[in-house]
Design an enzyme around this catalytic site. Structure first.
Site, PDB file in Angstrom:
ATOM      1  N   CYS A  72     -25.378 -78.543  47.772  1.00  0.00           N
ATOM      2  CA  CYS A  72     -26.187 -77.674  46.928  1.00  0.00           C
ATOM      3  C   CYS A  72     -27.572 -78.286  46.730  1.00  0.00           C
ATOM      4  CB  CYS A  72     -25.511 -77.470  45.575  1.00  0.00           C
ATOM      5  SG  CYS A  72     -26.415 -76.369  44.474  1.00  0.00           S
ATOM      6  N   GLN A 196     -33.411 -78.935  28.154  1.00  0.00           N
ATOM      7  CA  GLN A 196     -33.890 -78.177  29.300  1.00  0.00           C
ATOM      8  C   GLN A 196     -33.363 -78.804  30.596  1.00  0.00           C
ATOM      9  OE1 GLN A 196     -35.325 -75.396  29.057  1.00  0.00           O
ATOM     10  NE2 GLN A 196     -36.618 -75.304  27.246  1.00  0.00           N
ATOM     11  N   GLU A 249     -32.635 -77.674  12.774  1.00  0.00           N
ATOM     12  CA  GLU A 249     -31.730 -77.397  13.896  1.00  0.00           C
ATOM     13  C   GLU A 249     -30.315 -77.244  13.349  1.00  0.00           C
ATOM     14  OE1 GLU A 249     -29.539 -76.773  17.010  1.00  0.00           O
ATOM     15  OE2 GLU A 249     -31.728 -76.830  17.229  1.00  0.00           O
ATOM     16  N   ASN A 290     -38.717 -72.214  19.047  1.00  0.00           N
ATOM     17  CA  ASN A 290     -38.161 -72.281  20.409  1.00  0.00           C
ATOM     18  C   ASN A 290     -36.735 -71.739  20.348  1.00  0.00           C
ATOM     19  OD1 ASN A 290     -37.756 -72.939  23.123  1.00  0.00           O
ATOM     20  ND2 ASN A 290     -37.051 -74.992  22.633  1.00  0.00           N
ATOM     21  N   CYS A 317     -37.629 -68.281  26.313  1.00  0.00           N
ATOM     22  CA  CYS A 317     -36.970 -68.188  27.613  1.00  0.00           C
ATOM     23  C   CYS A 317     -36.655 -66.735  27.956  1.00  0.00           C
ATOM     24  CB  CYS A 317     -35.699 -69.034  27.639  1.00  0.00           C
ATOM     25  SG  CYS A 317     -34.452 -68.528  26.441  1.00  0.00           S
TER      26      CYS A 317
END
Length: 358
Positions: A72, A196, A249, A290, A317
């Site tokens: 891959c 990420q 968070e 985010n 995103c």
């Protein structure tokens, strides 16, 4: 796939700009940031199939049988090299792959994350804890073929449903975190923390945010959905200041990691466990958001509008939810925007915009 990468990026930029045309003036777009078009991913999520004596690591076909993907081209070269040695060692541990049609077996997935310094986090997703001793005994074997193995854990996923992992995570090594060094910041990734998957583009994303923070030079910054502290820590290091830095968070492990990175950097930053959507306090001059693909939603948009920080940096995103949220922030105008090719060979994009109070 098959479309030349420069054309892919140009099409992506055009599509995103068109989607956001009501909110982002055409002259505010910066050049898209691109990294490698292949060999860019720092994490391998491998479905396990086959048999105990001949397991496969890759994907499952339409009949839920294992298909090996030995070559891959998704993964960063150090991760690819590590997998070449690691997968035979894992196969030798004698774990029975989980067979979806019969619902028999133990090993469902193998998740391997590689750091920029060639260290690894290896996570075994098992149906039950019965095979923990085999994994524990295999750590030395794995390290003998891949010395960079730093963290090994087992995730227990007993349910038969399309969910990659379960709620229980058991770390088997003394080290509990994988250091992820991007430029001058080292993040500490725990097994269940989000990070990420494209390190090159993530570093560029943080550099861009740092540049925008430096230009605005706020006295205080609040990072919502802060994860392991990516935007908050870079805001703290941006030129200018000094400035008060806070992060919110919902994942406790990510907050622990953010606090550790701040301490190592000698930064006085406050990270709290909480749901960004139900903030009770928003009194900062610049706010970074985010969010996941769903966006920040009407309640948080209303809270931002009411608090009226001078600037907002929104990293998204999902351009569709970004457009929806921008429509609910009428008190702001976009002064900078940039596409980041975080997911080459796909139609997905990371988009970051800088908003200024009207």
């Amino acid at each position: 796939m098959g479309v030349p990468h420069p054309r892919q990026v140009a099409d992506l930029q055009s599509d995103v700009a068109d989607l956001l045309r009501d909110h982002v003036p055409s002259d505010e777009w910066q050049e898209p940031f691109t990294g490698p078009e292949s060999a860019f991913r720092n994490k391998a999520k491998l479905a396990v199939g086959g048999t105990k004596g001949d397991p496969t690591f890759g994907i499952l076909d339409t009949t839920s049988r294992g298909v090996a993907l030995p070559e891959c081209r998704l993964y960063e070269p150090p991760l690819t090299d590590a997998l070449d040695a690691l997968l035979p060692a894992v196969a030798g541990l004698g774990l029975t792959p989980f067979d979806v049609p019969t619902r028999q077996g133990e090993l469902k997935h193998l998740i391997v994350t590689g750091s920029p310094d060639a260290q690894l986090m290896v996570r075994f997703v098992l149906r039950s804890p019965g095979q923990l001793p085999r994994v524990q005994e295999g750590i030395d074997v794995m390290r003998s073929v891949v010395p960079g193995v730093r963290v090994v854990s087992v995730n227990i996923q007993p349910e038969h449903k399309a969910v990659l992992e379960g709620d229980e995570e058991i770390v088997l090594t003394d080290d509990e975190t994988l250091p992820m060094r991007l430029d001058d910041v080292t993040f500490h990734l725990r097994p269940r923390s989000f990070f990420q998957t494209n390190s090159t583009v993530a570093a560029a994303l943080y550099r861009q945010a740092r540049e925008w923070v430096a230009a605005a030079d706020p006295a205080s910054v609040l990072d919502l959905y802060c994860g392991v502290g990516g935007f908050a820590l870079n805001a703290a290091l941006a030129k200018g200041g000094p400035r008060r830095i806070d992060g919110v968070e919902i994942a406790p492990d990510a907050v622990r990691s953010a606090r550790r990175s701040a301490s190592e950097l000698g930064l006085d930053a406050g990270f709290e466990i909480g749901d960004a959507r139900v903030l009770s306090r928003l009194d900062h001059e610049l706010v970074v958001v985010n969010p996941p693909r769903r966006g920040i939603g009407p309640d948080l948009c209303a809270a931002v509008e009411s608090a009226a920080p001078a600037h907002v940096i929104y990293s998204s995103c999902n351009p569709t939810s970004l457009a929806r949220d921008l429509a609910q922030l009428p008190g702001y105008r976009v002064t900078r925007a940039r596409v980041f090719d975080m997911f080459p060979q796909t139609r997905h994009a990371e988009v970051m915009v800088l908003l200024e109070r009207r």
